[in-house]
Design a protein around this motif. Sequence first.
Motif, PDB file in Angstrom:
ATOM      1  N   ALA A  28       0.801  -1.381  -0.051  1.00  0.00           N
ATOM      2  CA  ALA A  28      -0.077   0.123   0.061  1.00  0.00           C
ATOM      3  C   ALA A  28       0.957   1.154   0.046  1.00  0.00           C
ATOM      4  CB  ALA A  28      -0.941  -0.209   1.272  1.00  0.00           C
ATOM      5  N   LEU A  29       0.396   2.532  -0.454  1.00  0.00           N
ATOM      6  CA  LEU A  29       0.974   3.674  -0.517  1.00  0.00           C
ATOM      7  C   LEU A  29       0.944   4.205   1.132  1.00  0.00           C
ATOM      8  CD1 LEU A  29      -1.165   5.469  -3.213  1.00  0.00           C
ATOM      9  CD2 LEU A  29       1.087   4.721  -3.342  1.00  0.00           C
ATOM     10  N   ASP A  30       2.385   4.674   1.159  1.00  0.00           N
ATOM     11  CA  ASP A  30       2.718   5.257   2.590  1.00  0.00           C
ATOM     12  C   ASP A  30       1.657   6.369   3.035  1.00  0.00           C
ATOM     13  OD1 ASP A  30       4.857   3.628   2.227  1.00  0.00           O
ATOM     14  OD2 ASP A  30       6.347   5.438   2.235  1.00  0.00           O
ATOM     15  N   ILE A  31       1.270   6.289   4.473  1.00  0.00           N
ATOM     16  CA  ILE A  31       0.432   7.305   4.882  1.00  0.00           C
ATOM     17  C   ILE A  31       1.441   8.197   5.826  1.00  0.00           C
ATOM     18  CG2 ILE A  31      -1.830   6.071   4.658  1.00  0.00           C
ATOM     19  CD1 ILE A  31      -1.440   5.386   7.808  1.00  0.00           C
ATOM     20  N   TYR A  32       0.764   9.510   6.358  1.00  0.00           N
ATOM     21  CA  TYR A  32       1.263  10.336   7.148  1.00  0.00           C
ATOM     22  C   TYR A  32       0.559  10.558   8.387  1.00  0.00           C
ATOM     23  CZ  TYR A  32       4.485  12.001   3.257  1.00  0.00           C
ATOM     24  OH  TYR A  32       5.158  11.794   2.038  1.00  0.00           O
ATOM     25  N   PRO A  33       1.432  10.726   9.427  1.00  0.00           N
ATOM     26  CA  PRO A  33       0.352  11.002  10.781  1.00  0.00           C
ATOM     27  C   PRO A  33      -0.547  12.172  10.483  1.00  0.00           C
ATOM     28  CG  PRO A  33       2.620  10.759  11.261  1.00  0.00           C
ATOM     29  CD  PRO A  33       2.579  10.863   9.903  1.00  0.00           C
ATOM     30  N   ILE A  34      -1.532  12.098  11.096  1.00  0.00           N
ATOM     31  CA  ILE A  34      -2.528  13.375  10.974  1.00  0.00           C
ATOM     32  C   ILE A  34      -2.927  13.661  12.460  1.00  0.00           C
ATOM     33  CG2 ILE A  34      -4.981  13.960  10.360  1.00  0.00           C
ATOM     34  CD1 ILE A  34      -4.877  12.170   8.349  1.00  0.00           C
ATOM     35  N   SER A  35      -3.118  15.015  12.570  1.00  0.00           N
ATOM     36  CA  SER A  35      -3.311  15.458  14.121  1.00  0.00           C
ATOM     37  C   SER A  35      -4.391  16.720  13.700  1.00  0.00           C
ATOM     38  CB  SER A  35      -2.289  16.145  14.904  1.00  0.00           C
ATOM     39  OG  SER A  35      -2.530  16.730  15.781  1.00  0.00           O
ATOM     40  N   ILE A  36      -5.505  16.574  14.569  1.00  0.00           N
ATOM     41  CA  ILE A  36      -6.521  17.753  14.442  1.00  0.00           C
ATOM     42  C   ILE A  36      -6.477  18.580  15.582  1.00  0.00           C
ATOM     43  CG2 ILE A  36      -8.996  18.108  14.017  1.00  0.00           C
ATOM     44  CD1 ILE A  36      -8.987  15.205  12.667  1.00  0.00           C
ATOM     45  N   GLN A  37      -6.125  19.904  15.490  1.00  0.00           N
ATOM     46  CA  GLN A  37      -6.106  20.819  16.525  1.00  0.00           C
ATOM     47  C   GLN A  37      -6.802  22.054  16.335  1.00  0.00           C
ATOM     48  OE1 GLN A  37      -1.825  21.555  16.417  1.00  0.00           O
ATOM     49  NE2 GLN A  37      -1.336  19.326  16.539  1.00  0.00           N
ATOM     50  N   ASP A  38      -7.723  22.397  17.176  1.00  0.00           N
ATOM     51  CA  ASP A  38      -8.675  23.417  17.016  1.00  0.00           C
ATOM     52  C   ASP A  38      -9.355  23.449  15.608  1.00  0.00           C
ATOM     53  OD1 ASP A  38      -7.727  24.499  19.651  1.00  0.00           O
ATOM     54  OD2 ASP A  38      -6.111  25.655  18.494  1.00  0.00           O
ATOM     55  N   ASN A  39      -9.708  22.374  15.228  1.00  0.00           N
ATOM     56  CA  ASN A  39     -10.375  22.169  14.045  1.00  0.00           C
ATOM     57  C   ASN A  39      -9.685  22.308  12.843  1.00  0.00           C
ATOM     58  OD1 ASN A  39     -12.949  21.673  15.065  1.00  0.00           O
ATOM     59  ND2 ASN A  39     -13.904  23.504  14.686  1.00  0.00           N
ATOM     60  N   LYS A  40      -8.345  22.535  13.244  1.00  0.00           N
ATOM     61  CA  LYS A  40      -7.279  22.265  11.834  1.00  0.00           C
ATOM     62  C   LYS A  40      -6.710  20.920  11.441  1.00  0.00           C
ATOM     63  CE  LYS A  40      -7.076  26.998  11.281  1.00  0.00           C
ATOM     64  NZ  LYS A  40      -8.358  27.134  10.545  1.00  0.00           N
ATOM     65  N   VAL A  41      -6.557  20.472  10.297  1.00  0.00           N
ATOM     66  CA  VAL A  41      -6.028  19.267  10.017  1.00  0.00           C
ATOM     67  C   VAL A  41      -4.861  19.435   9.804  1.00  0.00           C
ATOM     68  CG1 VAL A  41      -6.352  17.329   8.408  1.00  0.00           C
ATOM     69  CG2 VAL A  41      -8.252  18.434   9.282  1.00  0.00           C
ATOM     70  N   MET A  42      -3.728  18.899  10.561  1.00  0.00           N
ATOM     71  CA  MET A  42      -2.416  18.913  10.342  1.00  0.00           C
ATOM     72  C   MET A  42      -1.859  17.597  10.090  1.00  0.00           C
ATOM     73  SD  MET A  42      -2.187  22.243  11.574  1.00  0.00           S
ATOM     74  CE  MET A  42      -0.559  22.473  11.601  1.00  0.00           C
ATOM     75  N   VAL A  43      -0.821  17.799   9.052  1.00  0.00           N
ATOM     76  CA  VAL A  43      -0.510  16.356   8.603  1.00  0.00           C
ATOM     77  C   VAL A  43       1.252  16.586   8.784  1.00  0.00           C
ATOM     78  CG1 VAL A  43      -0.177  15.128   6.425  1.00  0.00           C
ATOM     79  CG2 VAL A  43      -2.056  16.218   6.823  1.00  0.00           C
ATOM     80  N   ASN A  44       1.722  15.622   9.150  1.00  0.00           N
ATOM     81  CA  ASN A  44       3.413  15.397   9.460  1.00  0.00           C
ATOM     82  C   ASN A  44       3.705  14.875   8.239  1.00  0.00           C
ATOM     83  OD1 ASN A  44       5.978  15.112  10.090  1.00  0.00           O
ATOM     84  ND2 ASN A  44       5.289  14.835  12.165  1.00  0.00           N
ATOM     85  N   VAL A  45       4.426  15.705   7.348  1.00  0.00           N
ATOM     86  CA  VAL A  45       4.880  15.335   6.093  1.00  0.00           C
ATOM     87  C   VAL A  45       6.352  14.743   6.224  1.00  0.00           C
ATOM     88  CG1 VAL A  45       3.214  16.589   4.538  1.00  0.00           C
ATOM     89  CG2 VAL A  45       5.501  17.766   5.642  1.00  0.00           C
ATOM     90  N   THR A  46       6.880  14.826   7.474  1.00  0.00           N
ATOM     91  CA  THR A  46       8.243  14.263   7.370  1.00  0.00           C
ATOM     92  C   THR A  46       8.172  12.758   7.954  1.00  0.00           C
ATOM     93  OG1 THR A  46       8.450  15.212   9.463  1.00  0.00           O
ATOM     94  CG2 THR A  46       9.133  16.488   7.866  1.00  0.00           C
ATOM     95  N   LYS A  47       7.097  12.363   8.345  1.00  0.00           N
ATOM     96  CA  LYS A  47       7.162  10.883   8.952  1.00  0.00           C
ATOM     97  C   LYS A  47       6.196   9.842   8.230  1.00  0.00           C
ATOM     98  CE  LYS A  47       8.696  11.938  13.644  1.00  0.00           C
ATOM     99  NZ  LYS A  47       8.945  13.421  13.226  1.00  0.00           N
ATOM    100  N   PRO A  48       6.609   9.435   7.106  1.00  0.00           N
ATOM    101  CA  PRO A  48       5.900   8.520   6.292  1.00  0.00           C
ATOM    102  C   PRO A  48       5.995   7.290   7.046  1.00  0.00           C
ATOM    103  CG  PRO A  48       8.150   8.925   5.097  1.00  0.00           C
ATOM    104  CD  PRO A  48       8.020   9.873   6.293  1.00  0.00           C
ATOM    105  N   ILE A  49       4.552   6.576   7.036  1.00  0.00           N
ATOM    106  CA  ILE A  49       4.383   5.414   7.647  1.00  0.00           C
ATOM    107  C   ILE A  49       4.246   4.110   6.630  1.00  0.00           C
ATOM    108  CG2 ILE A  49       2.865   4.065   9.330  1.00  0.00           C
ATOM    109  CD1 ILE A  49       1.946   6.629  10.387  1.00  0.00           C
ATOM    110  N   LYS A  50       5.138   3.233   6.709  1.00  0.00           N
ATOM    111  CA  LYS A  50       5.043   2.110   5.675  1.00  0.00           C
ATOM    112  C   LYS A  50       4.103   1.143   6.187  1.00  0.00           C
ATOM    113  CE  LYS A  50       9.867   2.363   4.107  1.00  0.00           C
ATOM    114  NZ  LYS A  50       9.704   3.526   3.179  1.00  0.00           N
ATOM    115  N   ARG A  51       3.217   0.738   5.170  1.00  0.00           N
ATOM    116  CA  ARG A  51       2.499  -0.212   5.490  1.00  0.00           C
ATOM    117  C   ARG A  51       1.946  -1.220   4.347  1.00  0.00           C
ATOM    118  NH1 ARG A  51      -3.452   2.713   4.321  1.00  0.00           N
ATOM    119  NH2 ARG A  51      -2.675   3.518   2.442  1.00  0.00           N
TER     120      ARG A  51
END
Length: 158
Positions: free
Chosen positions: A124-147
Motif C-alpha cells: 500500500a501507499l505510505d501514509i502520514y500522521p494526522i493531528s486535528i488541533q482546534d479544528n485544523k487538520v495537520m499532516v506530518n509530512v516528514t514521517k511517512p508510515i510504511k504499511r
Amino acid sequence: MRLFEQKINRRNFIKRTIQAILSLNVLYIFSSLLSNKKEGNTLDEWYEAGDINNFKNNHIYPYSSAHFYLSKIENGGMLAISTKCTHLGCAVQFNQSKDMFVCPCHASAFSKYGEVVSPPATRALDIYPISIQDNKVMVNVTKPIKRQKYEASQLTYA
Ligand code: FES
C-alpha cells in the motif's frame, strides 16, 4: 603600591565584567538559534491542510506541493496518503472516474485507501500522521508510515 594594586583590581574587575557580558551574549545567541530551529522544524513538519469542516466525506483532496492526498472516507475517517508509488517512486494521480490512484509509470493502481489494486506495486501507499488541533487538520509530512495494506486503525477522526 596600594594605588597600583587598586588599578590592577579595577582592571581585572572590568575585564571579568566584559567577559561575563560576552559570555551571556554568546549564550543568548545560542539559545535563540536553538529555539528558532525548533520552531522551524515544527512548521516544516506539520502541514496545515485546512479546517475539518471544509472536508466532505467520501472525497479525495490533492496537496501536490506537499506530496500527499487527503482521503476522507464515508464514515469521516481520514488518511493522508503519500503520492509516492511503492513500486519505483513515481507520483501517483487520483483518477476520479475509476475512483483509484493510478501510477503513470508502470500502471500500478491503488484504492482510495491506498491499497494495491493492481501490480507491479506490492504494498500500500505510505501514509502520514494526522493531528486535528482546534479544528485544523495537520499532516506530518516528514514521517511517512510504511504499511502492507489498509487497516481501519490507520484512520484519524475529528
Ligand atoms: S513506479 Fe509506479 S508502477 Fe512503477
